[in-house]
Design a protein around this motif. Sequence first.
Motif, PDB file in Angstrom:
ATOM      1  N   PHE A 154       0.829  -1.193   0.000  1.00 49.06           N
ATOM      2  CA  PHE A 154       0.000   0.000   0.000  1.00 49.06           C
ATOM      3  C   PHE A 154       0.867   1.248   0.000  1.00 49.06           C
ATOM      4  CE2 PHE A 154      -2.553  -3.313   1.894  1.00 49.06           C
ATOM      5  CZ  PHE A 154      -3.724  -3.211   1.163  1.00 49.06           C
ATOM      6  N   ASP A 155       0.328   2.329  -0.536  1.00 45.66           N
ATOM      7  CA  ASP A 155       1.060   3.587  -0.609  1.00 45.66           C
ATOM      8  C   ASP A 155       0.932   4.424   0.652  1.00 45.66           C
ATOM      9  OD1 ASP A 155       1.973   3.046  -3.197  1.00 45.66           O
ATOM     10  OD2 ASP A 155       0.162   3.894  -4.098  1.00 45.66           O
ATOM     11  N   THR A 156      -0.186   4.290   1.363  1.00 50.87           N
ATOM     12  CA  THR A 156      -0.409   5.134   2.536  1.00 50.87           C
ATOM     13  C   THR A 156      -0.825   4.299   3.741  1.00 50.87           C
ATOM     14  OG1 THR A 156      -2.764   5.497   2.107  1.00 50.87           O
ATOM     15  CG2 THR A 156      -1.209   7.008   1.024  1.00 50.87           C
ATOM     16  N   PRO A 157      -0.598   4.822   4.931  1.00 48.91           N
ATOM     17  CA  PRO A 157      -1.070   4.136   6.140  1.00 48.91           C
ATOM     18  C   PRO A 157      -2.597   4.009   6.173  1.00 48.91           C
ATOM     19  CG  PRO A 157       0.511   5.851   6.714  1.00 48.91           C
ATOM     20  CD  PRO A 157       0.209   5.995   5.261  1.00 48.91           C
ATOM     21  N   GLN A 158      -3.291   4.967   5.595  1.00 48.39           N
ATOM     22  CA  GLN A 158      -4.754   4.910   5.572  1.00 48.39           C
ATOM     23  C   GLN A 158      -5.247   3.733   4.734  1.00 48.39           C
ATOM     24  OE1 GLN A 158      -2.920   7.695   4.907  1.00 48.39           O
ATOM     25  NE2 GLN A 158      -3.396   8.951   6.694  1.00 48.39           N
ATOM     26  N   GLU A 159      -4.564   3.467   3.613  1.00 43.30           N
ATOM     27  CA  GLU A 159      -4.931   2.312   2.787  1.00 43.30           C
ATOM     28  C   GLU A 159      -4.681   1.018   3.542  1.00 43.30           C
ATOM     29  OE1 GLU A 159      -2.530   2.818  -0.698  1.00 43.30           O
ATOM     30  OE2 GLU A 159      -3.981   4.126  -1.692  1.00 43.30           O
ATOM     31  N   ARG A 160      -3.556   0.926   4.240  1.00 45.21           N
ATOM     32  CA  ARG A 160      -3.244  -0.275   5.030  1.00 45.21           C
ATOM     33  C   ARG A 160      -4.303  -0.501   6.101  1.00 45.21           C
ATOM     34  NH1 ARG A 160       1.826   2.217   4.753  1.00 45.21           N
ATOM     35  NH2 ARG A 160       3.208   1.101   3.371  1.00 45.21           N
ATOM     36  N   THR A 161      -4.631   0.567   6.821  1.00 41.23           N
ATOM     37  CA  THR A 161      -5.614   0.463   7.905  1.00 41.23           C
ATOM     38  C   THR A 161      -6.974   0.046   7.360  1.00 41.23           C
ATOM     39  OG1 THR A 161      -4.419   2.112   9.205  1.00 41.23           O
ATOM     40  CG2 THR A 161      -6.725   1.715   9.789  1.00 41.23           C
ATOM     41  N   ALA A 162      -7.396   0.647   6.260  1.00 42.70           N
ATOM     42  CA  ALA A 162      -8.689   0.295   5.667  1.00 42.70           C
ATOM     43  C   ALA A 162      -8.711  -1.169   5.242  1.00 42.70           C
ATOM     44  CB  ALA A 162      -8.988   1.198   4.471  1.00 42.70           C
ATOM     45  N   TYR A 163      -7.615  -1.648   4.668  1.00 43.55           N
ATOM     46  CA  TYR A 163      -7.577  -3.044   4.241  1.00 43.55           C
ATOM     47  C   TYR A 163      -7.587  -3.992   5.441  1.00 43.55           C
ATOM     48  CZ  TYR A 163      -6.677  -7.226   1.690  1.00 43.55           C
ATOM     49  OH  TYR A 163      -6.799  -8.489   1.180  1.00 43.55           O
ATOM     50  N   ILE A 164      -6.822  -3.666   6.465  1.00 42.25           N
ATOM     51  CA  ILE A 164      -6.823  -4.495   7.678  1.00 42.25           C
ATOM     52  C   ILE A 164      -8.226  -4.551   8.263  1.00 42.25           C
ATOM     53  CG2 ILE A 164      -6.062  -4.571  10.091  1.00 42.25           C
ATOM     54  CD1 ILE A 164      -3.306  -3.651   9.085  1.00 42.25           C
ATOM     55  N   ASN A 165      -8.900  -3.418   8.328  1.00 45.53           N
ATOM     56  CA  ASN A 165     -10.264  -3.393   8.859  1.00 45.53           C
ATOM     57  C   ASN A 165     -11.185  -4.304   8.055  1.00 45.53           C
ATOM     58  OD1 ASN A 165      -9.453  -1.561  10.814  1.00 45.53           O
ATOM     59  ND2 ASN A 165     -10.236   0.224   9.716  1.00 45.53           N
ATOM     60  N   LYS A 166     -11.013  -4.294   6.736  1.00 40.41           N
ATOM     61  CA  LYS A 166     -11.848  -5.142   5.880  1.00 40.41           C
ATOM     62  C   LYS A 166     -11.541  -6.629   6.094  1.00 40.41           C
ATOM     63  CE  LYS A 166     -13.276  -5.991   1.224  1.00 40.41           C
ATOM     64  NZ  LYS A 166     -13.775  -5.340   0.064  1.00 40.41           N
ATOM     65  N   VAL A 167     -10.265  -6.974   6.172  1.00 38.64           N
ATOM     66  CA  VAL A 167      -9.874  -8.373   6.377  1.00 38.64           C
ATOM     67  C   VAL A 167     -10.404  -8.885   7.714  1.00 38.64           C
ATOM     68  CG1 VAL A 167      -7.913  -9.929   6.755  1.00 38.64           C
ATOM     69  CG2 VAL A 167      -7.842  -8.271   4.891  1.00 38.64           C
ATOM     70  N   VAL A 168     -10.239  -8.095   8.766  1.00 42.00           N
ATOM     71  CA  VAL A 168     -10.716  -8.505  10.089  1.00 42.00           C
ATOM     72  C   VAL A 168     -12.233  -8.623  10.090  1.00 42.00           C
ATOM     73  CG1 VAL A 168     -10.937  -7.772  12.494  1.00 42.00           C
ATOM     74  CG2 VAL A 168      -8.714  -7.660  11.365  1.00 42.00           C
ATOM     75  N   ALA A 169     -12.934  -7.663   9.486  1.00 44.67           N
ATOM     76  CA  ALA A 169     -14.398  -7.730   9.434  1.00 44.67           C
ATOM     77  C   ALA A 169     -14.877  -8.987   8.711  1.00 44.67           C
ATOM     78  CB  ALA A 169     -14.955  -6.475   8.759  1.00 44.67           C
ATOM     79  N   GLU A 170     -14.241  -9.324   7.586  1.00 45.38           N
ATOM     80  CA  GLU A 170     -14.627 -10.544   6.868  1.00 45.38           C
ATOM     81  C   GLU A 170     -14.288 -11.792   7.675  1.00 45.38           C
ATOM     82  OE1 GLU A 170     -13.616 -10.889   2.717  1.00 45.38           O
ATOM     83  OE2 GLU A 170     -13.856  -8.718   2.437  1.00 45.38           O
ATOM     84  N   SER A 171     -13.166 -11.755   8.388  1.00 46.02           N
ATOM     85  CA  SER A 171     -12.765 -12.910   9.194  1.00 46.02           C
ATOM     86  C   SER A 171     -13.733 -13.147  10.348  1.00 46.02           C
ATOM     87  CB  SER A 171     -11.355 -12.706   9.750  1.00 46.02           C
ATOM     88  OG  SER A 171     -10.421 -12.617   8.699  1.00 46.02           O
ATOM     89  N   LEU A 172     -14.185 -12.064  10.975  1.00 46.60           N
ATOM     90  CA  LEU A 172     -15.054 -12.178  12.154  1.00 46.60           C
ATOM     91  C   LEU A 172     -16.538 -12.102  11.807  1.00 46.60           C
ATOM     92  CD1 LEU A 172     -13.059  -9.962  14.689  1.00 46.60           C
ATOM     93  CD2 LEU A 172     -13.004 -12.449  14.413  1.00 46.60           C
ATOM     94  N   ASP A 173     -16.858 -12.036  10.543  1.00 52.04           N
ATOM     95  CA  ASP A 173     -18.238 -11.896  10.090  1.00 52.04           C
ATOM     96  C   ASP A 173     -19.159 -12.961  10.681  1.00 52.04           C
ATOM     97  OD1 ASP A 173     -20.366 -10.831   8.499  1.00 52.04           O
ATOM     98  OD2 ASP A 173     -20.055 -12.479   7.088  1.00 52.04           O
ATOM     99  N   ALA A 174     -18.717 -14.182  10.752  1.00 48.47           N
ATOM    100  CA  ALA A 174     -19.564 -15.282  11.218  1.00 48.47           C
ATOM    101  C   ALA A 174     -19.554 -15.446  12.740  1.00 48.47           C
ATOM    102  CB  ALA A 174     -19.134 -16.596  10.567  1.00 48.47           C
ATOM    103  N   PHE A 175     -18.712 -14.684  13.446  1.00 47.96           N
ATOM    104  CA  PHE A 175     -18.715 -14.788  14.907  1.00 47.96           C
ATOM    105  C   PHE A 175     -20.009 -14.164  15.411  1.00 47.96           C
ATOM    106  CE2 PHE A 175     -17.619 -13.878  19.303  1.00 47.96           C
ATOM    107  CZ  PHE A 175     -16.973 -15.051  19.658  1.00 47.96           C
ATOM    108  N   PRO A 176     -20.732 -14.863  16.288  1.00 49.10           N
ATOM    109  CA  PRO A 176     -22.065 -14.369  16.686  1.00 49.10           C
ATOM    110  C   PRO A 176     -22.005 -13.090  17.521  1.00 49.10           C
ATOM    111  CG  PRO A 176     -21.414 -16.250  18.036  1.00 49.10           C
ATOM    112  CD  PRO A 176     -20.364 -16.093  16.976  1.00 49.10           C
TER     113      PRO A 176
END
Length: 182
Positions: A154-176
């Motif tokens: 990624f070019d910016t810290p904001q892009e990294r943070t946004a991607y991490i947030n997306k990965v974590v959200a998809e990973s935890l999506d099925a947690f009740p």
Amino acid sequence: MLTRLFSVGLLILLAGCSGMQVQRDYDPEFDFKPLERFAVVYPLKDGIETLTQSRIASAITADMTKKGYLSADKEHADFVIVFHTDVTTRKQVTTDFQMVGFFPYYGYGYGAAMTVPVQREYDYDEAKIIIDMLNPVGNRIFWRAVATDRLKHFDTPQERTAYINKVVAESLDAFPARGLEP
């Protein structure tokens, strides 16, 4: 090796969204309903905390809070969330076909031609994040998510943070959500 994992590998662990794979598993005998407070714990290698680790911990905390859970210290938590990251170099072999011999010679007819398979080998980095939910009594895993993808830069810290947030959200999506069963 440690430098590779934290400097290159954890630029953000996972590559483009389209190829990300998330696998989840849980213990069907575990009772999720009484869970209320969680603590995020992650291993520090040689006392080094990277920006990526902090971003992942923040993303997990934010996602679990949205689900109705309360953040607490490890001693007062009903369950502990542990995450691990890894980067592995993989090989990809592709085969395409190339024409060899004579090609159509416009105005003078055709010559002999055939196609031959040509294999090319590419190296790429595959990143993985594993998120485990542990019962503090006995440190037994009762829920796990594993996200795997190609490493992305990624070019910016904001892009990294946004991607991490997306990965974590998809990973935890099925947690009740709090008070529910999976």
